[in-house]
Write an enzyme that holds these catalytic residues in place. Sequence first.
Site, PDB file in Angstrom:
ATOM      1  N   LEU A  20       0.853  -1.202   0.000  1.00 54.05           N
ATOM      2  CA  LEU A  20       0.000   0.000   0.000  1.00 54.05           C
ATOM      3  C   LEU A  20       0.886   1.249   0.000  1.00 54.05           C
ATOM      4  CD1 LEU A  20      -3.103   0.338   0.008  1.00 54.05           C
ATOM      5  CD2 LEU A  20      -2.940   0.847   2.436  1.00 54.05           C
ATOM      6  N   GLY A  21       1.676   1.367  -1.064  1.00 55.03           N
ATOM      7  CA  GLY A  21       2.502   2.568  -1.247  1.00 55.03           C
ATOM      8  C   GLY A  21       1.716   3.616  -2.016  1.00 55.03           C
ATOM      9  N   ILE A  64       1.189   4.057  -5.231  1.00 54.54           N
ATOM     10  CA  ILE A  64       0.286   3.535  -6.270  1.00 54.54           C
ATOM     11  C   ILE A  64      -0.829   2.720  -5.626  1.00 54.54           C
ATOM     12  CG2 ILE A  64       0.129   1.969  -8.254  1.00 54.54           C
ATOM     13  CD1 ILE A  64       2.995   2.915  -9.017  1.00 54.54           C
ATOM     14  N   ARG A  68       4.767  -4.138   4.159  1.00 53.00           N
ATOM     15  CA  ARG A  68       5.858  -4.392   5.105  1.00 53.00           C
ATOM     16  C   ARG A  68       5.508  -3.838   6.480  1.00 53.00           C
ATOM     17  NH1 ARG A  68      10.980  -2.266   2.032  1.00 53.00           N
ATOM     18  NH2 ARG A  68       9.262  -1.046   1.247  1.00 53.00           N
ATOM     19  N   ILE A 102       0.138  -5.201 -11.397  1.00 52.71           N
ATOM     20  CA  ILE A 102       0.668  -4.024 -12.096  1.00 52.71           C
ATOM     21  C   ILE A 102       2.027  -3.644 -11.493  1.00 52.71           C
ATOM     22  CG2 ILE A 102      -1.505  -3.047 -12.957  1.00 52.71           C
ATOM     23  CD1 ILE A 102       0.063  -1.723  -9.787  1.00 52.71           C
ATOM     24  N   ARG A 127       5.549  -5.925 -10.654  1.00 56.57           N
ATOM     25  CA  ARG A 127       6.628  -6.526 -11.433  1.00 56.57           C
ATOM     26  C   ARG A 127       6.347  -8.022 -11.576  1.00 56.57           C
ATOM     27  NH1 ARG A 127       7.722  -2.237 -13.068  1.00 56.57           N
ATOM     28  NH2 ARG A 127       9.668  -1.077 -12.868  1.00 56.57           N
ATOM     29  N   ASP A 177      -0.209  -6.970 -16.200  1.00 56.79           N
ATOM     30  CA  ASP A 177       0.476  -5.941 -16.992  1.00 56.79           C
ATOM     31  C   ASP A 177       1.967  -6.242 -17.051  1.00 56.79           C
ATOM     32  OD1 ASP A 177       0.889  -3.441 -18.361  1.00 56.79           O
ATOM     33  OD2 ASP A 177       1.591  -2.604 -16.467  1.00 56.79           O
ATOM     34  N   GLU A 208       9.912 -10.237 -19.815  1.00 58.11           N
ATOM     35  CA  GLU A 208       9.298  -9.333 -20.803  1.00 58.11           C
ATOM     36  C   GLU A 208      10.312  -8.969 -21.890  1.00 58.11           C
ATOM     37  OE1 GLU A 208       7.978  -5.944 -18.595  1.00 58.11           O
ATOM     38  OE2 GLU A 208       6.766  -7.155 -17.251  1.00 58.11           O
ATOM     39  N   HIS A 220       2.958  -4.445 -20.291  1.00 55.28           N
ATOM     40  CA  HIS A 220       3.676  -3.539 -19.370  1.00 55.28           C
ATOM     41  C   HIS A 220       3.508  -2.082 -19.842  1.00 55.28           C
ATOM     42  CE1 HIS A 220       7.283  -2.910 -16.474  1.00 55.28           C
ATOM     43  NE2 HIS A 220       6.424  -1.891 -16.430  1.00 55.28           N
TER      44      HIS A 220
HETATM   45  C1  8YV Z   1       7.651   1.854 -17.351  1.00 56.96           C
HETATM   46  C2  8YV Z   1       7.484   1.144 -14.901  1.00 56.96           C
HETATM   47  O1  8YV Z   1       6.837   1.093 -18.196  1.00 56.96           O
HETATM   48  O2  8YV Z   1       7.900   3.182 -13.805  1.00 56.96           O
HETATM   49  C3  8YV Z   1       8.056   1.977 -13.797  1.00 56.96           C
HETATM   50  O3  8YV Z   1       8.678   1.396 -12.902  1.00 56.96           O
HETATM   51  O4  8YV Z   1       7.447  -0.030 -14.837  1.00 56.96           O
HETATM   52  C4  8YV Z   1       6.902   1.813 -16.083  1.00 56.96           C
HETATM   53  O5  8YV Z   1       6.393   3.047 -15.801  1.00 56.96           O
HETATM   54  C5  8YV Z   1       9.037   1.361 -17.464  1.00 56.96           C
HETATM   55  O6  8YV Z   1       9.983   2.200 -16.920  1.00 56.96           O
HETATM   56  C6  8YV Z   1       9.377   1.191 -18.926  1.00 56.96           C
HETATM   57  O7  8YV Z   1      10.597   0.619 -19.040  1.00 56.96           O
END
Ligand code: 8YV
Length: 317
Positions: free
Chosen positions: A158-159, A161, A181, A235, A237, A261, A266, A284
């Site tokens: 819950l940061g 984003i 955390r 959304i 990693r 996403d 990738e 992504h």
């Molecule tokens: C970008 C992201 O798609 O900000 C991030 O950490 O994953 C995305 O905003 C990424 O930097 C593209 O390489």
Amino acid sequence: MNHPTSGQPELLVLRPLMPAQMEQLEQAFQLHRYDLAEDPEALLHEVGGRIRGVVTSGAPGFQAAMLPRLPALEIVSTSSVGTDSIAVAACKEKGIHVTNTPDVLNDDVADLAIGLVLNALRRLGDGHEYVRSGQWSQRGMMPLGRSLKGKRMGIVGLGRIGLEIAKRAEAMKMDILYTSRNRKDVPYPYYATPVELAANCDILMLACPGGADTRHLINAQVLDALHPEAWVINISRGSVVDEEALINALQRKSIGGAGLDVFENEPHIDTRFQQLDNVILFPHHASGTTETRSAMSQLVVDNLKAHFRGEPLLTPL
Ligand code: 8YV
């Protein structure tokens, strides 16, 4: 282009910014385009010793192996909030600054997260295909979806984003719970572990940072704790999820589905994802809008300019 004629600080571009911000960089710095170089190795050999700044993004990131090639490096500026692909510790050890792009992408990423939830429960993709393929006129009403209202969204991380996602989910009348955390000063119920959270939610929303600390945080045990109609939305990693365990859960339909996403490898994702009918796949691109990518690019430029003017960095790590 590769000759030090201008006296301007020289930057190595691993991944370009948006065109308007590239123009700003070109005016203030001497750029060396590693991303376009026919022979990147030869470019490094020629200019590496003079490079004072690096411009990059989440992909390709910045690897520690480059440091010996860039002895004059002062700053790495990434157009991403995520720094899991940047050798931050190795840079800091050498006194090299690292900046990223927090906050400016929160809204777009949170919007896309809700978009994936809507797509999952209300079957936007299926509906689109139903109309386009002519099934509507042949078969009548498409199968029913599920309401967002009253569903429990369990947010992992819950940061900045995660909080924006929570606000939007609240507006959709969903109930929010979370694991993080540390417990936060928020009105949402806290669960100490992802397993406990998974056992109590309908949507498991992954919004934590990537990197070694969260690698495979969402494993078979967490996925087994989800009920058979629950969805995983990621959304953050790809590394946060044990993809083998996720694909297994999706194949045997022990969960409702996954909206993704991000992926472990990738853009060459595990091809089994493409064969599943209970997934929504996105390349992504949660921050992939003109507005947000411009704001991210501008922050990279502003950090670099601040550094070389001797001013405080805007968003240092
Ligand atoms: C970008 C992201 O798609 O900000 C991030 O950490 O994953 C995305 O905003 C990424 O930097 C593209 O390489």
